[in-house]
Motif scaffolding. Structure first.
Motif, mmCIF file in Angstrom:
data_model
loop_
_atom_site.group_PDB
_atom_site.id
_atom_site.type_symbol
_atom_site.label_atom_id
_atom_site.label_comp_id
_atom_site.label_asym_id
_atom_site.label_seq_id
_atom_site.Cartn_x
_atom_site.Cartn_y
_atom_site.Cartn_z
ATOM 1 N N VAL A 1 -13.747 0.494 0.905
ATOM 2 C CA VAL A 1 -12.656 0.717 -0.041
ATOM 3 C C VAL A 1 -12.900 -0.072 -1.331
ATOM 4 O O VAL A 1 -12.654 0.416 -2.433
ATOM 5 N N ASP B 1 -11.380 0.968 -5.850
ATOM 6 C CA ASP B 1 -9.916 0.961 -5.879
ATOM 7 C C ASP B 1 -9.424 -0.351 -6.501
ATOM 8 O O ASP B 1 -9.807 -1.445 -6.081
ATOM 9 N N GLU B 2 -8.552 -0.212 -7.491
ATOM 10 C CA GLU B 2 -8.173 -1.359 -8.298
ATOM 11 C C GLU B 2 -7.520 -2.467 -7.478
ATOM 12 O O GLU B 2 -7.899 -3.632 -7.535
ATOM 13 N N ARG C 1 0.035 5.002 0.005
ATOM 14 C CA ARG C 1 -1.409 5.102 0.182
ATOM 15 C C ARG C 1 -1.782 4.650 1.593
ATOM 16 O O ARG C 1 -2.740 3.917 1.799
ATOM 17 N N TRP D 1 0.841 -1.198 0.000
ATOM 18 C CA TRP D 1 0.000 0.000 0.000
ATOM 19 C C TRP D 1 0.878 1.251 0.000
ATOM 20 O O TRP D 1 0.472 2.302 0.492
ATOM 21 N N LEU E 1 -5.297 5.053 2.862
ATOM 22 C CA LEU E 1 -6.266 4.097 2.341
ATOM 23 C C LEU E 1 -6.126 2.750 3.058
ATOM 24 O O LEU E 1 -7.120 2.069 3.317
ATOM 25 N N SER F 1 -15.471 1.627 -3.357
ATOM 26 C CA SER F 1 -14.978 2.843 -4.018
ATOM 27 C C SER F 1 -14.311 2.501 -5.342
ATOM 28 O O SER F 1 -13.948 3.386 -6.108
#
Ligand code: HEC
Ligand code: HEC
Ligand code: HEC
Ligand code: HEC
Ligand code: HEC
Ligand code: HEC
Length: 472
Positions: free
Chosen positions: A81, A86-87, A67, A64, A70, A84
């Motif tokens: 998450v 996030d890939e 990030r 991560w 996150l 949202s």
């Protein structure tokens, strides 16, 4: 006088700094450990290196990187998450067969930081706290300690130099003041300053603090085993067995009554019940299957396999766990596993292998590698039967309320002082002692009691403080 106050101030700043550093390093990891154990260990492997229901958490920050916010958000609410879009989060979720991780909305940033510090520590060192003399851990422990020591010495050195400089300045000022007031004065040399009463008493003060700190520290590490609570290869709970199920301690530890050693029960003792109790309410099949693998018991056919190889074991127990997975998901027992099931069974098998094998034991078959907590040094002699059967002492007096411990820990310090104190204070309880034993050991004393010459006698009166009784 001014000189005194200044130096005192410098020293107290130094002391404060010193102690706050030490305290900070510890509190973190302890809290992280508790939080991890209570919230995360059911899904994330505690070795931080192998998979379980969830991924290994070691080096998680690298995945991560950049990030961190996150990552913290993920731990509080992974579903958010993922939603949202996030890939990385989405692919992780899919990779893990869309298994849901519990949300932890109440964890503060600080708590999460502590968990992650704990994860990193365990990943780097193999365990926390480090067991004394632990092989894997030793290298890491050594490294850590030197790091800190180095830091303390540097701080110490810098502060000493500062003190000397300050003392010098102050003495110069004093000299100038004296010259102005009286017209003449004597300049003190560095030696004068260093040998002055003030400096000597300050140095003594410092040494006492430093020495005290070190003594306490090494006293703690000497008895570091007290409270030692390693994770065991099987999540065996004394609360379930000795507490809820009310099984007698001696049903399993049957050596305590009649021999020196209390003995950890062999897996065959477990099989007396777990041949029938095959699926647990807490871990399903995962933990109990380890007992089967160690005894070579095939729960599919209720037969034992002699000298089972790892390949054979993998075949038997994967089949067993697959059946149980299907049963739990209301499918046909023999149905082909779905993706999540396959993942789970593979993880469970990995868990069995990592729990039952060690550096020296490559096979899952064979004795369960329990980690032993209590260990007197070789030169000390302790005998359970003497205390439990003859002395009539409850297990709990020395081991604490084991029936309330989910994971056993060492309750007593096991130091010489501990043995001696009890021998000084415990009155002999000679009920239930065999006649001949009674005669040889207590005759004189108990006759003394009868005639009133002796009021009562303690273990020390029958030789409980003699060196050779406890030392070979
Ligand atoms: C119910 C099981 C479960 C519990 C409890 C759980 N996790 Fe997870 N965790 C998972 C799963 C499964 C994944 C993989 C992603 C997914 O399927 O959602 C995961 C993924 C993660 C990740 C991402 C790992 C990576 O490689 O990027 C982190 C970080 C994490 N968990 C931390 C924690 C922490 C910290 C706790 C305790 C406070 C915790 N988890 C408790 C199941 C769990
Ligand atoms: C069903 C069997 C069983 C029963 C009943 C049981 N134990 Fe245990 N005990 C074990 C096993 C297995 C271990 C090793 C794994 C562990 O440490 O959790 C153990 C470990 C221990 C240890 C740590 C030994 C060491 O040095 O590693 C102590 C102390 C202990 N038990 C005391 C007790 C006491 C006291 C009772 C009764 C209140 C009790 N046990 C009841 C099975 C049992
Ligand atoms: C006298 C019977 C008996 C003996 C002996 C016994 N157990 Fe158990 N065990 C039980 C019962 C009953 C349960 C509760 C099952 C449940 O939770 O549904 C249990 C639960 C467990 C669980 C938790 C399973 C789960 O997922 O909830 C584990 C692990 C376990 N035992 C291991 C052992 C080990 C290892 C031994 C041998 C040292 C042992 N047991 C000896 C009766 C016994
Ligand atoms: C007087 C204190 C005392 C009492 C009472 C006592 N123990 Fe211990 N126990 C010890 C000590 C000390 C050790 C460490 C022995 C060693 O390392 O040689 C130990 C070790 C153990 C161990 C580890 C295996 C072994 O034998 O070294 C188990 C299991 C255990 N005790 C269970 C019990 C049980 C069950 C009872 C009650 C029936 C009990 N103990 C009563 C002091 C006690
Ligand atoms: C909780 C109290 C208690 C603790 C702790 C304890 N003991 Fe004892 N010990 C006793 C009692 C009571 C007896 C006397 C038993 C009897 O003969 O009636 C005894 C007897 C002995 C004896 C035999 C003495 C003799 O003259 O026959 C030895 C040896 C011994 N203990 C060693 C140890 C060692 C070693 C430790 C520490 C590891 C220890 N004990 C810790 C209570 C304790
Ligand atoms: C009641 C039992 C008992 C008696 C009596 C006893 N010891 Fe010990 N002693 C122990 C135990 C247990 C240890 C191990 C303590 C540890 O591991 O910290 C020990 C440790 C020691 C050590 C090693 C240093 C240390 O602290 O580990 C020395 C030296 C020692 N004893 C000397 C003596 C002498 C000398 C006597 C007679 C005056 C004596 N002991 C009497 C139980 C006893």
């Amino acid at each position: 006088m001014m000189q005194n106050r200044l130096i005192l101030r410098v020293l107290s700043v130094f002391t404060l700094f010193f102690f706050s550093l030490t305290a900070y390093g510890q509190a973190n990891l302890d809290e992280g450990k508790d939080l991890f154990r209570n919230n995360c260990a059911s899904c994330h492997n505690k070795d931080m290196k192998s998979k379980m229901t969830g991924p290994a958490l070691g080096k998680v920050e690298e995945r991560w990187e950049g990030r961190e916010e996150l990552l913290y958000e993920w731990i509080r609410n992974s579903q958010g998450v993922i939603a949202s879009g996030d890939e990385y989060a989405v692919s992780l979720y899919n990779e893990w067969g869309q298994t849901l991780m519990n949300p932890f909305p109440n964890l503060t940033d600080e708590q999460i930081t502590n968990i992650i510090s704990y994860v990193n520590f365990v990943y780097d060192n193999g365990a926390y706290p480090l067991p004394e003399g632990g092989d894997i851990a030793a290298a890491g422990a050594g490294g850590q300690e030197t790091d800190n020591t180095w830091l303390y010495w540097t701080i110490f050195g810098v502060l000493i130099i500062l003190c000397i400089i300050l003392a010098n300045i102050i003495s110069n000022l004093n000299y100038l003041k004296e010259v102005r007031e009286t017209g003449s004065g004597s300049r003190k040399t560095l030696i004068d300053i260093l040998t002055s009463k003030t400096v000597i008493s300050l140095v003594l003060f410092g040494l006492i603090i430093f020495g005290g700190y070190n003594t306490i520290n090494s006293a703690i590490s000497l008895n570091r085993q007290q409270g030692y609570q390693p994770d065991q290869p099987i999540k065996f709970s004394h609360v379930t067995h000795a507490g809820d199920q009310g099984i007698e301690c001696q049903y399993c530890h049957d050596g305590a009554r009649r021999s020196k050693h209390s003995i950890i029960p062999a897996a065959n003792t477990c099989m007396n019940c777990h041949k029938a109790v095959k699926v647990g309410s807490s871990y399903g099949t995962a933990e109990l299957t380890k007992i089967y693998a160690s005894t070579g018991y095939d729960p599919n056919t209720d037969k034992y396999v002699d000298n089972m190889s790892n390949d054979k074991a993998e075949e038997i127990y994967k089949k067993w766990m697959a059946t149980q997975y299907n049963v739990a998901n209301s499918k046909e027992e023999t149905a082909k596993l779905d993706k999540a099931g396959e993942q789970l069974v593979n993880d469970q098998w990995d868990g069995i292998v990592s729990s039952l094998t060690t550096d020296v034991k490559e096979s899952v078959y064979g004795p369960i590698p329990w980690i032993r907590l209590h260990n007197l040094p070789d030169h000390a002699y302790f005998n359970h039967a003497q205390h439990v059967t003859v002395g009539g002492i409850e297990c709990q007096t020395c081991h604490g309320k084991v029936e309330e411990m989910e994971v056993v820990q060492q309750y007593s310090p096991l130091s010489m002082g501990w043995c001696i104190n009890c021998h000084r204070n415990t009155k002999i309880n000679n009920t239930g002692v065999a006649e001949d034993y009674y005669n040889t050991h207590y005759k004189e004393l108990s006759e003394g009691v009868k005639t009133g010459e002796v009021q009562q006698f303690h273990v020390e009166d029958i030789g409980g403080l003699e060196c050779q009784k406890c030392h070979y």
